[in-house]
Design a protein around this motif. Structure first.
Motif: not given
Length: 471
Positions: A406-408, A411-412, A450, A453, A463, A466, A468
Motif C-alpha cells: 500500500t502507498k496510501d 494506511d502508512r 488490514q 481496509r 476501496y 489490498i 498489507i
C-alpha cells in the motif's frame, strides 16, 4: 533456580511494584474506586507484603476517615459545621459559572454539587475543570454571612492529586534489558490487572494493544467484541489521563469546546477519550459533531462555531459489542452492521487506525484477574503518559521497517503510529532485532489496519482490496 517475571520485576522495580493478589484480598474492590486508588491505599499500609489484622485495621481506619461512603455524609457535614476541617479522598470536579463568576466544586461522597474551591487550586490542577480527578482535598465550612447575604458553603482550601512517585523514564527503559520478551509481556499484562497465565501469547498482545492509545499520541482504535471480555476494564482502572464515556448522548460542548463557558472539552483535557457501549452512542446535533470529529481524527485539529482552531493529541477509542456465531466468530462479514450510522460511514472508518478483534479474547472470569506482581497502576499510568511524547520510536519504525502492498498515506500513518506504540510498550529501551521489530511491532500493527481496509472494501467498491505486508 529459575526466576519468574515476578522475581525479576521485584528485583529491578521493587518500589513501584505491587502484589495484585494482595490488593484483591484487601477487599477494596467492593468500593467504587479505580484500581490505582485501591493499590495506592494498600501499598501505603502493607509495606512488607503481610496483609495481617493490623494492616487491615489500618486500612479500614484510613477508609473510614478519608474515603467515606455516602451514608456517612450527614455526619461529615456536621463535623464541618462544627468548625473542623476534613481530608477527603474523592473524585473531585469543578465547573465554571460565568453568570456568577464562580467556581463550583462537586464532592461525590457528600452529594455536594455547589461547593467552592480556591482559584489557585484550579490554576495548579486544571484537570479538575469539567472532569473527575482522584485526590485528597482539604475541606472547610464557611457559615452564612448575614451582612453580605451569603449562604453557608463548603470550600476546598487545598488539594493533592493521587500521583506516583517521581518517574525516572530513563531508568524504567534501561531496566527492560533484564527481561526476556515473554517475561516483560507477562509483567505488563499483570500490571494491567489480568492474569498472564490465563491468556495465550496472541491474546496477551491483544490486551497490550489496548494500551497503545494511552502511550502513543493520536491513535484511534475500535474494539469489537461480545459482552464480558473486559473491554473497558483497563481504561477505568489504569490512568488518570483517560476519560471513559458510557454510551448515551454526547454533546459538542463536552467533547470539543463549550462556547458558552469558554471551557475546553475532553479532547484537550485527556490523553484518551473512550466511548464505551458505542453501539448505543448518539450525538446531540450529529451533523456538526461528526463533521468536526472526522476533521479531528484526520488532523488533530478542530474548531466550533467560527471560534479559533484548537489542536489536541488525544486518541479516540470506541468499544462496541457485536454478535458472534457458534464458533465465536463475528456473525456478519460487515462488522459495523449493528452500529450507529456514523460508524458505518466509510469516510469515518478510514480515519480509524485499527480494529482490535476483541472476539479473540475469552470472557472475563475469576481466574482471568491477576494475582501476580505487577507495576502499580498509578506508576504505569504515569510512565505511559511520559512515553507519549518521547522521541525516537516513530523514527525507529520508519528507519528500520518497511510497509509494502500500500502507498496510501492513511494506511502508512496508521501502521507507523501503532507500531511505535508497540515499540514503546514492548521495547522501551529500543534494544531489539529487526526480526523482533517486524514480528512484534510492525506485523500486529499491519494486522489491525488490514482489518480496517477489509471492512472498507466490504462496504464500498471504491476501496480496492489490498494485502498489507511488512518487512
Amino acid at each position: 533456580m529459575t526466576l519468574t517475571f515476578e522475581d525479576i520485576g521485584l528485583h529491578y522495580y521493587s518500589e513501584v511494584c505491587v502484589n495484585k493478589g494482595l490488593v484483591r484480598k484487601a477487599g477494596l474492590g467492593l468500593r467504587s474506586i479505580p484500581a490505582y486508588v485501591s493499590e495506592w491505599i494498600v501499598s501505603r499500609h502493607v509495606s512488607d507484603g503481610n496483609l495481617d489484622d493490623s494492616a487491615r485495621q489500618q486500612m479500614q481506619d484510613f477508609i473510614n476517615k478519608h474515603l467515606p461512603s455516602k451514608d456517612q455524609k450527614e455526619r461529615l457535614k456536621a463535623n464541618l459545621q462544627q468548625g473542623n476541617s476534613l481530608l477527603i479522598l474523592d473524585e473531585y470536579s469543578v465547573e465554571v459559572n460565568l453568570q456568577t463568576n464562580d467556581l463550583i466544586l462537586k464532592i461525590p461522597c457528600l452529594d455536594e454539587k455547589k461547593a467552592g474551591v480556591k482559584s489557585h487550586i484550579i490554576e495548579t490542577y486544571p484537570l479538575l475543570l469539567g472532569s473527575g480527578v482522584w485526590g485528597v482535598g482539604k475541606l472547610e465550612y464557611e457559615p452564612p454571612d448575614e451582612v453580605m447575604r451569603l449562604p453557608g458553603r463548603i470550600h476546598m482550601v487545598d488539594f493533592r492529586p493521587m500521583q506516583a512517585a517521581s518517574i525516572d523514564l530513563e531508568l524504567f527503559c534501561e531496566q527492560r534489558k533484564h527481561f526476556t520478551l515473554a517475561e516483560w509481556r507477562d509483567l505488563l499484562v499483570s500490571s494491567m490487572g489480568y492474569n498472564p497465565n490465563f491468556y495465550s501469547p496472541e491474546q496477551q498482545m491483544l490486551l497490550i494493544t489496548r494500551l497503545i492509545p494511552i502511550v502513543q499520541e493520536r491513535v484511534n482504535l475500535i474494539e469489537l467484541a461480545p459482552k464480558g471480555t473486559g473491554k473497558s476494564f483497563v481504561y477505568l482502572n489504569l490512568s488518570r489521563y483517560v476519560r471513559l464515556i458510557s454510551g448515551g448522548k454526547v454533546t459538542a460542548a463536552v467533547l470539543f469546546h463549550n462556547n458558552a463557558t469558554n471551557q475546553s472539552g475532553l479532547l484537550t483535557q485527556f490523553n484518551v477519550v473512550v466511548f464505551d457501549e458505542a453501539q448505543t452512542l448518539s450525538f446531540d446535533n450529529p451533523g456538526e459533531i461528526i463533521g468536526v470529529l472526522k476533521d479531528y481524527l484526520e488532523s488533530g485539529r478542530f474548531s466550533r462555531g467560527g471560534k479559533q482552531q484548537s489542536s489536541a493529541t488525544a486518541g479516540i477509542v470506541m468499544l462496541a459489542n457485536i454478535p458472534l456465531d457458534a464458533d465465536g466468530q463475528p456473525k456478519f462479514s460487515n462488522l459495523f452492521l449493528n452500529l450507529p450510522d456514523f460508524l458505518r460511514e466509510t469516510a469515518f472508518i478510514d480515519r480509524i487506525h485499527g480494529i482490535l478483534p476483541g472476539w479473540k479474547l475469552p470472557r472475563i472470569q475469576d481466574t482471568a484477574i491477576s494475582n501476580h506482581v505487577g507495576f502499580k497502576a498509578d506508576f504505569l499510568g504515569e510512565v505511559l503518559h511520559g512515553l507519549r511524547d518521547r522521541a525516537g520510536y516513530t523514527e525507529y519504525v520508519t528507519t528500520y521497517g518497511q510497509i509494502l502492498g500500500t502507498k496510501d498515506v492513511r494506511d502508512r500513518n496508521a501502521i507507523e503510529r501503532l507500531a511505535a506504540g508497540y515499540l514503546k510498550l514492548l521495547f522501551p529501551d529500543l534494544q531489539l532485532s529487526h526480526d523482533e521489530l517486524v514480528e512484534f511491532c510492525l506485523r500486529p500493527a499491519a494486522s489491525l489496519r488490514q482489518t480496517v481496509r477489509d471492512q472498507l472494501a466490504e462496504l464500498d467498491p471504491e476501496y480496492k482490496r489490498i494485502m498489507i505486508e511488512v518487512a
